[in-house]
Design an enzyme around this catalytic site. Structure first.
Site, PDB file in Angstrom:
ATOM      1  N   GLY A  62    -113.150 -73.145  67.167  1.00 56.31           N
ATOM      2  CA  GLY A  62    -111.950 -73.251  67.975  1.00 56.31           C
ATOM      3  C   GLY A  62    -111.621 -74.625  68.521  1.00 56.31           C
ATOM      4  O   GLY A  62    -110.526 -74.834  69.051  1.00 56.31           O
ATOM      5  N   ASP A  63    -112.549 -75.577  68.418  1.00 60.95           N
ATOM      6  CA  ASP A  63    -112.299 -76.919  68.951  1.00 60.95           C
ATOM      7  C   ASP A  63    -113.021 -77.953  68.099  1.00 60.95           C
ATOM      8  O   ASP A  63    -113.687 -78.852  68.611  1.00 60.95           O
ATOM      9  CB  ASP A  63    -112.766 -77.002  70.407  1.00 60.95           C
ATOM     10  CG  ASP A  63    -112.175 -78.191  71.155  1.00 60.95           C
ATOM     11  OD1 ASP A  63    -111.240 -78.818  70.626  1.00 60.95           O
ATOM     12  OD2 ASP A  63    -112.646 -78.492  72.267  1.00 60.95           O
ATOM     13  N   PHE A  64    -112.864 -77.814  66.787  1.00 68.67           N
ATOM     14  CA  PHE A  64    -113.536 -78.720  65.845  1.00 68.67           C
ATOM     15  C   PHE A  64    -112.745 -80.023  65.818  1.00 68.67           C
ATOM     16  O   PHE A  64    -112.017 -80.318  64.868  1.00 68.67           O
ATOM     17  CB  PHE A  64    -113.596 -78.065  64.462  1.00 68.67           C
ATOM     18  CG  PHE A  64    -114.741 -78.555  63.613  1.00 68.67           C
ATOM     19  CD1 PHE A  64    -116.046 -78.497  64.068  1.00 68.67           C
ATOM     20  CD2 PHE A  64    -114.508 -79.058  62.346  1.00 68.67           C
ATOM     21  CE1 PHE A  64    -117.104 -78.940  63.269  1.00 68.67           C
ATOM     22  CE2 PHE A  64    -115.545 -79.502  61.541  1.00 68.67           C
ATOM     23  CZ  PHE A  64    -116.851 -79.444  62.007  1.00 68.67           C
ATOM     24  N   SER A  65    -112.907 -80.797  66.863  1.00 69.20           N
ATOM     25  CA  SER A  65    -112.058 -81.960  67.085  1.00 69.20           C
ATOM     26  C   SER A  65    -112.795 -83.265  66.847  1.00 69.20           C
ATOM     27  O   SER A  65    -114.008 -83.300  66.626  1.00 69.20           O
ATOM     28  CB  SER A  65    -111.536 -81.952  68.524  1.00 69.20           C
ATOM     29  OG  SER A  65    -112.554 -82.337  69.423  1.00 69.20           O
ATOM     30  N   ASN A  96    -115.704 -83.708  69.084  1.00 73.68           N
ATOM     31  CA  ASN A  96    -116.791 -82.725  69.015  1.00 73.68           C
ATOM     32  C   ASN A  96    -117.568 -82.781  67.709  1.00 73.68           C
ATOM     33  O   ASN A  96    -118.414 -81.923  67.455  1.00 73.68           O
ATOM     34  CB  ASN A  96    -116.241 -81.314  69.228  1.00 73.68           C
ATOM     35  CG  ASN A  96    -115.790 -81.090  70.653  1.00 73.68           C
ATOM     36  OD1 ASN A  96    -116.303 -81.721  71.589  1.00 73.68           O
ATOM     37  ND2 ASN A  96    -114.815 -80.208  70.845  1.00 73.68           N
TER      38      ASN A  96
END
Length: 354
Positions: A112-115, A118
């Site tokens: 959900g937050d593979f940014s 991260n």
């Protein structure tokens, strides 16, 4: 401190060394690996067993791409901003073009937050890598939720665009990496562009809203929203068709379809077929013998299926074909194209529904 007695859960995590990918140049090779890692991660998470997995059904979680419509409650934070009308247009498109396709999306568990903040990377030890990096760690699982494979891909593409000098070019290598593990289905591919816009919209709207609640934290809160708003406008202005040209559709011929094509076009009886490594085309090793009197001789071959973009440019393929023959005729050990039974050096083949 004015809040009374409060309790907070804490957990001690292992430390992973590396640099966030936001701080290094992202080559097409590294973007490919990011897409591949995202798909591998979601595929593995699908096997996770836990007696309380249902807690991941976060129906009101504002950062889930299933809940983009919830942003309507926060649009007021953008009052007076020229982008407010664009945000409303994206939300409308989500309702009319994405939600009706949810039934066809494959379910999974999303990070959900593979940014870009991260994903950790470290220099590739291979001296032949040209100074590239490899993924060394994944951080921050706080946005985990039940979702869909295509959501993770859209989130990954959106965040990899943030620091990239040419955002529209990011989708191609990330998607290719993803599809090396999990090929997209038609409905997923059709909605990918809008889902990328939706993630950028979430970042923009929630960034603006959070600033109204935490004005002292504006610089950090707007880290992604500020460049993301520019990219959102750029992608919207380019339009779905133009952006998707940057992401060639990799063909998905089955081995049975390869056998049929080779026999029908070349008059060969296939004895062995197996896929070969490829980037955005499809390659198959084929061993065959003549199946008809007018067919060619038996032997070993490679059937190459071009990607969607190159397939629309037969002149390019013809030049490549003639260049290979030219080199071969001048003593260079290059591959050459085998004529079909009709004498053609290529054939446009259709798979799937029109």
């Amino acid at each position: 401190c004015g809040f009374g007695c409060q309790k907070y859960l804490v957990r001690l995590l292992t430390y992973l060394s590396g640099t966030t990918i936001s701080k290094v140049p992202t080559s097409p090779r590294l973007l490919y690996e990011v897409g591949k890692m995202a798909a591998r991660m979601d595929k593995v998470l699908l096997e996770l067993e836990h007696p309380q997995l249902s807690v991941l059904q976060r129906e009101k979680f504002i950062w889930s791409l299933s809940n983009v419509a919830l942003l309507e409650d926060y649009i007021y934070a953008m009052e007076g901003d020229p982008l407010q009308e664009l945000v409303k247009a994206v939300l409308k498109e989500f309702k009319t073009s994405v939600l009706p396709n949810h039934h066809a999306f494959r379910k999974c568990i999303n990070h959900g937050d593979f940014s870009d903040h991260n994903i950790l990377v470290e220099p590739e030890p291979d001296v032949g890598s040209g100074g590239d990096h490899r993924i060394s760690g994944i951080l921050d699982f706080c946005h985990m939720s039940s979702g869909y494979y295509v959501h993770e891909l859209a989130i990954t593409i959106a965040y990899m665009m943030i620091e990239h000098p040419d955002p529209p070019s990011v989708g191609r290598p990330v998607t290719q990496g993803w599809e090396s593990v999990l090929p997209l289905q038609r409905e997923e591919r059709d909605c990918l562009y809008l889902l990328v816009l939706c993630r950028l919209t979430q970042s923009l709207v929630m960034g603006r809203y959070t600033v109204t609640q935490q004005p002292e934290n504006k610089d950090y809160v707007m880290t992604t929203a500020r460049p993301g708003s520019r990219i959102l406008r750029q992608l919207w202005d380019l339009g779905k068709a133009a952006v998707e040209l940057v992401v060639p559709k990799k063909p998905h011929f089955s081995e049975a379809q390869v056998v049929e094509v080779v026999q029908r076009l070349y008059g060969l009886r296939v004895s062995t077929v197996r896929p070969l490594p490829s980037y955005d085309d499809q390659n198959f090793y084929v061993a065959a013998a003549a199946a008809t009197p007018e067919g060619g001789g038996g032997g070993e071959y490679v059937l190459k299926v071009m990607n969607s973009v190159d397939s629309e440019n037969p002149a390019l393929i013809d030049v490549q074909t003639q260049a290979m023959r030219f080199l071969h005729d001048h003593g260079i050990p290059a591959q050459t194209a085998v004529p079909t039974a009709a004498g053609e050096l290529m054939s446009l083949e259709q798979i799937g529904k029109k």
